[in-house]
Design a protein around this motif. Structure first.
Motif, PDB file in Angstrom:
ATOM      1  N   ARG A   1     -21.007  11.609  13.028  1.00 39.33           N
ATOM      2  CA  ARG A   1     -20.518  10.753  14.116  1.00 39.33           C
ATOM      3  C   ARG A   1     -19.790  11.576  15.165  1.00 39.33           C
ATOM      4  NH1 ARG A   1     -17.653   5.329  12.073  1.00 39.33           N
ATOM      5  NH2 ARG A   1     -17.746   4.986  14.313  1.00 39.33           N
ATOM      6  N   GLY A   2     -19.059  12.596  14.723  1.00 37.14           N
ATOM      7  CA  GLY A   2     -18.367  13.461  15.666  1.00 37.14           C
ATOM      8  C   GLY A   2     -19.334  14.240  16.539  1.00 37.14           C
ATOM      9  N   ILE A   3     -20.411  14.733  15.932  1.00 37.67           N
ATOM     10  CA  ILE A   3     -21.433  15.454  16.696  1.00 37.67           C
ATOM     11  C   ILE A   3     -22.089  14.514  17.700  1.00 37.67           C
ATOM     12  CG2 ILE A   3     -23.653  16.639  16.536  1.00 37.67           C
ATOM     13  CD1 ILE A   3     -22.728  17.643  13.764  1.00 37.67           C
ATOM     14  N   GLY A   4     -22.406  13.300  17.239  1.00 39.45           N
ATOM     15  CA  GLY A   4     -23.007  12.316  18.125  1.00 39.45           C
ATOM     16  C   GLY A   4     -22.099  11.966  19.287  1.00 39.45           C
ATOM     17  N   ALA A   5     -20.791  11.822  19.007  1.00 39.58           N
ATOM     18  CA  ALA A   5     -19.834  11.481  20.062  1.00 39.58           C
ATOM     19  C   ALA A   5     -19.761  12.591  21.110  1.00 39.58           C
ATOM     20  CB  ALA A   5     -18.457  11.234  19.461  1.00 39.58           C
ATOM     21  N   LYS A   6     -19.806  13.848  20.663  1.00 39.07           N
ATOM     22  CA  LYS A   6     -19.780  14.965  21.620  1.00 39.07           C
ATOM     23  C   LYS A   6     -21.041  14.973  22.483  1.00 39.07           C
ATOM     24  CE  LYS A   6     -16.785  17.943  18.827  1.00 39.07           C
ATOM     25  NZ  LYS A   6     -16.694  19.190  18.023  1.00 39.07           N
ATOM     26  N   LEU A   7     -22.173  14.648  21.862  1.00 38.02           N
ATOM     27  CA  LEU A   7     -23.419  14.580  22.629  1.00 38.02           C
ATOM     28  C   LEU A   7     -23.359  13.453  23.664  1.00 38.02           C
ATOM     29  CD1 LEU A   7     -26.302  15.444  23.190  1.00 38.02           C
ATOM     30  CD2 LEU A   7     -27.051  14.016  21.267  1.00 38.02           C
ATOM     31  N   ILE A   8     -22.802  12.303  23.257  1.00 41.34           N
ATOM     32  CA  ILE A   8     -22.666  11.183  24.189  1.00 41.34           C
ATOM     33  C   ILE A   8     -21.736  11.559  25.338  1.00 41.34           C
ATOM     34  CG2 ILE A   8     -21.780   8.830  24.426  1.00 41.34           C
ATOM     35  CD1 ILE A   8     -22.776   8.337  21.550  1.00 41.34           C
ATOM     36  N   THR A   9     -20.641  12.257  25.028  1.00 40.40           N
ATOM     37  CA  THR A   9     -19.732  12.723  26.077  1.00 40.40           C
ATOM     38  C   THR A   9     -20.473  13.605  27.077  1.00 40.40           C
ATOM     39  OG1 THR A   9     -17.730  12.609  24.717  1.00 40.40           O
ATOM     40  CG2 THR A   9     -17.709  14.175  26.534  1.00 40.40           C
ATOM     41  N   TRP A  10     -21.311  14.499  26.571  1.00 37.63           N
ATOM     42  CA  TRP A  10     -22.070  15.400  27.445  1.00 37.63           C
ATOM     43  C   TRP A  10     -23.061  14.624  28.305  1.00 37.63           C
ATOM     44  CZ3 TRP A  10     -27.328  16.839  27.640  1.00 37.63           C
ATOM     45  CH2 TRP A  10     -27.613  17.932  28.450  1.00 37.63           C
ATOM     46  N   LEU A  11     -23.745  13.656  27.697  1.00 41.08           N
ATOM     47  CA  LEU A  11     -24.726  12.865  28.446  1.00 41.08           C
ATOM     48  C   LEU A  11     -24.058  12.025  29.529  1.00 41.08           C
ATOM     49  CD1 LEU A  11     -26.998  11.715  25.484  1.00 41.08           C
ATOM     50  CD2 LEU A  11     -27.645  13.293  27.310  1.00 41.08           C
ATOM     51  N   ILE A  12     -22.899  11.445  29.227  1.00 46.59           N
ATOM     52  CA  ILE A  12     -22.174  10.676  30.241  1.00 46.59           C
ATOM     53  C   ILE A  12     -21.739  11.587  31.385  1.00 46.59           C
ATOM     54  CG2 ILE A  12     -20.058   9.369  30.699  1.00 46.59           C
ATOM     55  CD1 ILE A  12     -20.313   8.148  27.931  1.00 46.59           C
ATOM     56  N   ARG A  13     -21.286  12.792  31.041  1.00 45.86           N
ATOM     57  CA  ARG A  13     -20.883  13.735  32.094  1.00 45.86           C
ATOM     58  C   ARG A  13     -22.077  14.110  32.972  1.00 45.86           C
ATOM     59  NH1 ARG A  13     -18.208  16.964  29.145  1.00 45.86           N
ATOM     60  NH2 ARG A  13     -19.824  18.499  28.714  1.00 45.86           N
ATOM     61  N   ARG A  14     -23.258  14.279  32.363  1.00 45.49           N
ATOM     62  CA  ARG A  14     -24.463  14.584  33.128  1.00 45.49           C
ATOM     63  C   ARG A  14     -24.850  13.422  34.049  1.00 45.49           C
ATOM     64  NH1 ARG A  14     -27.065  19.272  33.852  1.00 45.49           N
ATOM     65  NH2 ARG A  14     -29.085  18.238  33.674  1.00 45.49           N
ATOM     66  N   ALA A  15     -24.637  12.201  33.570  1.00 49.95           N
ATOM     67  CA  ALA A  15     -25.045  11.017  34.337  1.00 49.95           C
ATOM     68  C   ALA A  15     -24.052  10.658  35.430  1.00 49.95           C
ATOM     69  CB  ALA A  15     -25.237   9.829  33.403  1.00 49.95           C
ATOM     70  N   THR A  16     -22.756  10.929  35.198  1.00 51.15           N
ATOM     71  CA  THR A  16     -21.720  10.432  36.112  1.00 51.15           C
ATOM     72  C   THR A  16     -20.877  11.520  36.758  1.00 51.15           C
ATOM     73  OG1 THR A  16     -20.005  10.239  34.394  1.00 51.15           O
ATOM     74  CG2 THR A  16     -21.534   8.385  34.641  1.00 51.15           C
ATOM     75  N   GLY A  17     -20.904  12.727  36.184  1.00 51.82           N
ATOM     76  CA  GLY A  17     -20.029  13.782  36.667  1.00 51.82           C
ATOM     77  C   GLY A  17     -18.611  13.673  36.152  1.00 51.82           C
ATOM     78  N   GLN A  18     -18.359  12.735  35.240  1.00 51.97           N
ATOM     79  CA  GLN A  18     -17.020  12.531  34.698  1.00 51.97           C
ATOM     80  C   GLN A  18     -17.047  12.690  33.177  1.00 51.97           C
ATOM     81  OE1 GLN A  18     -14.921   9.042  36.482  1.00 51.97           O
ATOM     82  NE2 GLN A  18     -16.847   8.722  37.562  1.00 51.97           N
ATOM     83  N   THR A  19     -15.911  13.074  32.622  1.00 52.13           N
ATOM     84  CA  THR A  19     -15.809  13.315  31.182  1.00 52.13           C
ATOM     85  C   THR A  19     -15.026  12.200  30.507  1.00 52.13           C
ATOM     86  OG1 THR A  19     -15.902  15.715  31.463  1.00 52.13           O
ATOM     87  CG2 THR A  19     -14.978  14.885  29.396  1.00 52.13           C
ATOM     88  N   ILE A  20     -15.628  11.604  29.488  1.00 51.94           N
ATOM     89  CA  ILE A  20     -14.953  10.633  28.632  1.00 51.94           C
ATOM     90  C   ILE A  20     -14.771  11.283  27.266  1.00 51.94           C
ATOM     91  CG2 ILE A  20     -15.057   8.354  27.554  1.00 51.94           C
ATOM     92  CD1 ILE A  20     -14.688   8.259  30.558  1.00 51.94           C
ATOM     93  N   GLN A  21     -13.531  11.509  26.877  1.00 50.41           N
ATOM     94  CA  GLN A  21     -13.258  12.236  25.637  1.00 50.41           C
ATOM     95  C   GLN A  21     -13.649  11.440  24.391  1.00 50.41           C
ATOM     96  OE1 GLN A  21     -12.215  15.311  25.270  1.00 50.41           O
ATOM     97  NE2 GLN A  21     -11.624  15.848  27.352  1.00 50.41           N
ATOM     98  N   ASP A  22     -13.510  10.128  24.448  1.00 57.28           N
ATOM     99  CA  ASP A  22     -13.779   9.297  23.267  1.00 57.28           C
ATOM    100  C   ASP A  22     -14.713   8.147  23.660  1.00 57.28           C
ATOM    101  OD1 ASP A  22     -13.785   8.131  20.792  1.00 57.28           O
ATOM    102  OD2 ASP A  22     -11.626   7.768  20.701  1.00 57.28           O
ATOM    103  N   PRO A  23     -15.996   8.444  23.903  1.00 56.13           N
ATOM    104  CA  PRO A  23     -16.906   7.406  24.403  1.00 56.13           C
ATOM    105  C   PRO A  23     -17.225   6.327  23.391  1.00 56.13           C
ATOM    106  CG  PRO A  23     -18.142   9.377  23.835  1.00 56.13           C
ATOM    107  CD  PRO A  23     -16.688   9.731  23.713  1.00 56.13           C
ATOM    108  N   THR A  24     -17.044   6.604  22.098  1.00 54.73           N
ATOM    109  CA  THR A  24     -17.371   5.613  21.072  1.00 54.73           C
ATOM    110  C   THR A  24     -16.163   4.796  20.630  1.00 54.73           C
ATOM    111  OG1 THR A  24     -17.078   7.210  19.259  1.00 54.73           O
ATOM    112  CG2 THR A  24     -19.289   7.024  20.220  1.00 54.73           C
ATOM    113  N   SER A  25     -15.013   4.996  21.265  1.00 55.93           N
ATOM    114  CA  SER A  25     -13.846   4.169  20.937  1.00 55.93           C
ATOM    115  C   SER A  25     -14.173   2.704  21.163  1.00 55.93           C
ATOM    116  CB  SER A  25     -12.652   4.571  21.811  1.00 55.93           C
ATOM    117  OG  SER A  25     -11.592   3.635  21.671  1.00 55.93           O
ATOM    118  N   GLY A  26     -13.835   1.871  20.181  1.00 63.96           N
ATOM    119  CA  GLY A  26     -14.091   0.444  20.295  1.00 63.96           C
ATOM    120  C   GLY A  26     -12.934  -0.335  20.880  1.00 63.96           C
ATOM    121  N   MET A  27     -11.863   0.359  21.265  1.00 66.81           N
ATOM    122  CA  MET A  27     -10.703  -0.317  21.850  1.00 66.81           C
ATOM    123  C   MET A  27     -10.699  -0.035  23.343  1.00 66.81           C
ATOM    124  SD  MET A  27      -6.696  -0.154  20.738  1.00 66.81           S
ATOM    125  CE  MET A  27      -5.496  -1.309  21.420  1.00 66.81           C
ATOM    126  N   ARG A  28     -11.086  -1.047  24.120  1.00 66.92           N
ATOM    127  CA  ARG A  28     -11.208  -0.878  25.567  1.00 66.92           C
ATOM    128  C   ARG A  28     -10.589  -2.080  26.275  1.00 66.92           C
ATOM    129  NH1 ARG A  28     -16.746  -0.276  23.779  1.00 66.92           N
ATOM    130  NH2 ARG A  28     -17.278   1.922  23.442  1.00 66.92           N
TER     131      ARG A  28
END
Length: 226
Positions: free
Chosen positions: A126-153
Motif C-alpha cells: 500500500r505504501g508503494i502504491g501510495a507513492k506511485l499515486i503521489t507521482w501520478l498526481i504530480r504528473r497530472a497537476t504539477g502539485q504534490t499530495i503527500q498522502d493521496p490515499t488518506s480517507g479523512m478529507r
C-alpha cells in the motif's frame, strides 16, 4: 463554519459507538451523520439504541454512494463544509479543528489529513502504491499530495455541491486529482491515525493491490479523457 462529519459505516458494530463517542467528546459543537450502508450486523441496532444521528440505506451501495448520501444531506441543510470520517476508529477527531483552520486561512477547497506530513503513512504494497499515486498526481497537476490515499478529507461548500450534482465525483485520489486540474485548491495538514480499532477491513492484501491498480489506471488514462 457550519460543519458536518460524515461517517460511512458498513458492518462496524465493533467500533461505531466508540468512534461517535470520541467525536462528540472532542468536537461537541460539530454535527455528524452516520450513513448505515446496508449493514448486516448490529450497526443499525446500535444507531437506533444510542439514538445516533443516522441514515439507513436499504442495501450496501459502497463508500462512494455512502459519502454522496452524506453530501446531499450537507448540501440540503446548508453546511459550509463536510468531513469524510471513518467509522472504524482510525481517524482522530483532534485533526478536525486544524483542518477547518487551514480551510479558512488558506481558502482551500479540500483539506486532507496527511499521515505523510506527520511522519508516518501506509506500509508495504500500500505504501508503494501510495507513492506511485503521489507521482501520478504530480504528473497530472504539477502539485504534490503527500498522502493521496488518506480517507479523512474536508470539503467546502463548492465541493459538496459537486458531489451532489456531478455523477463522476467520488471520495478517491483520482477525483482529487481531477478537481485539482479543474482549479480546486487542495492543502494538507499533519495528522496521526490509528490502526482499525475493531472488526475487519474490506482491504485485504489482494484488494489493496487491486484498489491501487484501479486508481493508478484511472490517473493514467481517464484523467485525460473526462
Amino acid at each position: 463554519m457550519k460543519l458536518l462529519v460524515i461517517i460511512p459505516a458498513y458492518n462496524e458494530e465493533a467500533c461505531l459507538a466508540d468512534t461517535v463517542r470520541g467525536l462528540t467528546e472532542v468536537c461537541p459543537d460539530v454535527d455528524y451523520l452516520v450513513i448505515n450502508d446496508g449493514s448486516r450486523d448490529d450497526t443499525p441496532k446500535i444507531c437506533d439504541d444510542l439514538h445516533l444521528s443516522h441514515v439507513d440505506l436499504p442495501v450496501n451501495t459502497g463508500l462512494a454512494s455512502g459519502v454522496r448520501c452524506g453530501m446531499k444531506y450537507a448540501y440540503r441543510h446548508g453546511y459550509d463544509a463536510a468531513v469524510q470520517f471513518d467509522a472504524d476508529g482510525q481517524h482522530l477527531p483532534q485533526a478536525i479543528a486544524p483542518m477547518a483552520q487551514a480551510m479558512r486561512d488558506q481558502q482551500a477547497d479540500i483539506v486532507i489529513a496527511s499521515r505523510g506530513l506527520a511522519g508516518s503513512g501506509a506500509k508495504g504494497a500500500r505504501g508503494i502504491g501510495a507513492k506511485l499515486i503521489t507521482w501520478l498526481i504530480r504528473r497530472a497537476t504539477g502539485q504534490t499530495i503527500q498522502d493521496p490515499t488518506s480517507g479523512m478529507r474536508m470539503y467546502n461548500r463548492a465541493m459538496i455541491e459537486k458531489f451532489v450534482r456531478e455523477f463522476d465525483i467520488a471520495p478517491e485520489p483520482d477525483t482529487i486529482s481531477l478537481l485539482m486540474r479543474k482549479g480546486a485548491k487542495v492543502v494538507e495538514v499533519p495528522a496521526q491515525m490509528r490502526d482499525r480499532q475493531g472488526g475487519e477491513s474490506y482491504l485485504n492484501s489482494w484488494s489493496s493491490v487491486s484498489y491501487m491498480a484501479r486508481t493508478c489506471i484511472s490517473l493514467l488514462l481517464f484523467q485525460w479523457f473526462r
